[in-house]
Design a protein around this motif. Structure first.
Motif, short mmCIF file in Angstrom:
data_model
loop_
_atom_site.label_atom_id
_atom_site.label_comp_id
_atom_site.label_asym_id
_atom_site.label_seq_id
_atom_site.Cartn_x
_atom_site.Cartn_y
_atom_site.Cartn_z
N ALA A 61 0.84 -1.21 0.00
CA ALA A 61 0.00 0.00 0.00
C ALA A 61 0.87 1.26 0.00
N ASP A 62 1.99 1.22 0.73
CA ASP A 62 2.90 2.37 0.75
C ASP A 62 3.50 2.62 -0.64
N LEU A 63 3.87 1.54 -1.32
CA LEU A 63 4.43 1.68 -2.66
C LEU A 63 3.39 2.24 -3.62
N ALA A 64 2.16 1.77 -3.52
CA ALA A 64 1.10 2.29 -4.40
C ALA A 64 0.92 3.78 -4.20
N VAL A 65 0.90 4.24 -2.95
CA VAL A 65 0.73 5.66 -2.66
C VAL A 65 1.96 6.45 -3.13
N ALA A 66 3.17 5.91 -2.93
CA ALA A 66 4.39 6.59 -3.37
C ALA A 66 4.41 6.76 -4.89
N GLU A 67 3.79 5.85 -5.60
CA GLU A 67 3.71 5.95 -7.07
C GLU A 67 2.61 6.89 -7.52
N GLY A 68 1.88 7.49 -6.57
CA GLY A 68 0.83 8.45 -6.92
C GLY A 68 -0.51 7.81 -7.18
N ARG A 69 -0.68 6.56 -6.78
CA ARG A 69 -1.95 5.86 -6.99
C ARG A 69 -2.73 5.79 -5.68
N ASP A 70 -4.04 5.70 -5.79
CA ASP A 70 -4.87 5.47 -4.61
C ASP A 70 -4.65 4.04 -4.14
N PRO A 71 -4.69 3.81 -2.83
CA PRO A 71 -4.46 2.44 -2.33
C PRO A 71 -5.68 1.55 -2.47
N THR A 72 -6.20 1.44 -3.68
CA THR A 72 -7.33 0.54 -3.93
C THR A 72 -6.81 -0.90 -3.92
N PRO A 73 -7.70 -1.87 -3.74
CA PRO A 73 -7.24 -3.27 -3.74
C PRO A 73 -6.46 -3.64 -5.01
N GLU A 74 -6.87 -3.13 -6.15
CA GLU A 74 -6.18 -3.45 -7.41
C GLU A 74 -4.76 -2.86 -7.42
N ASN A 75 -4.62 -1.60 -6.99
CA ASN A 75 -3.30 -0.97 -6.99
C ASN A 75 -2.38 -1.60 -5.94
N VAL A 76 -2.95 -1.98 -4.78
CA VAL A 76 -2.14 -2.62 -3.75
C VAL A 76 -1.67 -3.99 -4.24
N GLU A 77 -2.53 -4.73 -4.92
CA GLU A 77 -2.14 -6.04 -5.45
C GLU A 77 -1.05 -5.89 -6.51
N ARG A 78 -1.20 -4.90 -7.39
CA ARG A 78 -0.17 -4.66 -8.41
C ARG A 78 1.16 -4.33 -7.74
N ALA A 79 1.15 -3.48 -6.69
CA ALA A 79 2.37 -3.12 -5.98
C ALA A 79 2.95 -4.34 -5.26
N ARG A 80 2.09 -5.22 -4.72
CA ARG A 80 2.58 -6.43 -4.06
C ARG A 80 3.31 -7.32 -5.05
N ARG A 81 2.74 -7.48 -6.25
CA ARG A 81 3.41 -8.29 -7.29
C ARG A 81 4.73 -7.65 -7.71
N GLU A 82 4.72 -6.34 -7.84
CA GLU A 82 5.95 -5.63 -8.23
C GLU A 82 7.04 -5.82 -7.17
N LEU A 83 6.68 -5.72 -5.89
CA LEU A 83 7.65 -5.93 -4.81
C LEU A 83 8.15 -7.37 -4.80
N ALA A 84 7.26 -8.33 -5.06
CA ALA A 84 7.66 -9.74 -5.06
C ALA A 84 8.59 -10.04 -6.23
N GLU A 85 8.33 -9.46 -7.38
CA GLU A 85 9.12 -9.75 -8.58
C GLU A 85 10.46 -8.99 -8.59
N ASP A 86 10.41 -7.70 -8.23
CA ASP A 86 11.60 -6.85 -8.40
C ASP A 86 12.33 -6.54 -7.09
N GLY A 87 11.71 -6.78 -5.95
CA GLY A 87 12.35 -6.51 -4.67
C GLY A 87 12.67 -5.03 -4.49
N PRO A 88 13.84 -4.69 -3.97
CA PRO A 88 14.20 -3.29 -3.72
C PRO A 88 14.22 -2.42 -4.98
N ALA A 89 14.41 -3.03 -6.14
CA ALA A 89 14.43 -2.25 -7.38
C ALA A 89 13.08 -1.59 -7.63
N ALA A 90 12.00 -2.22 -7.21
CA ALA A 90 10.67 -1.63 -7.37
C ALA A 90 10.56 -0.33 -6.59
#
Length: 96
Positions: A61-90
């Motif tokens: 949720a923090d990553l979604a907000v930092a990217e300028g997106r609302d922390p909706t379930p869809e944006n939080v899930e996308r950020a979760r996948r991004e963190l899982a795939e890219d780690g600190p690079a995300a």
């Protein structure tokens, strides 16, 4: 009692004397200290401790907000996948 106005600095006798004189003025002599032509060099010290955005834990949720997106379930899930795939690079892409 009124004070008599002073003449402009460029019309003062001191300035006229300085213009006609080729000798260095003591007030302008630095004595060999540090200046633009002789900088002060510091000895090497310890390496600085730099922090980046990825040095701390991030929630999706923090990553979604930092990217300028609302922390909706869809944006939080996308950020979760991004963190899982890219780690600190995300995080580094968004918060360097």
């Amino acid at each position: 009692m009124t004070e008599k106005p002073r003449p402009p600095l460029e019309e003062s006798p001191e300035v006229a004397d300085a213009i006609q004189d080729d000798v260095a003025v003591d007030a302008f002599i630095t004595g060999g200290g540090t200046d633009q032509d002789t900088p002060e060099f510091l000895p090497p010290g310890p390496e600085p401790q730099w922090r980046t955005g990825a040095d701390q834990p991030w929630d999706p949720a923090d990553l979604a907000v930092a990217e300028g997106r609302d922390p909706t379930p869809e944006n939080v899930e996308r950020a979760r996948r991004e963190l899982a795939e890219d780690g600190p690079a995300a995080i580094e892409r968004t918060v360097p």
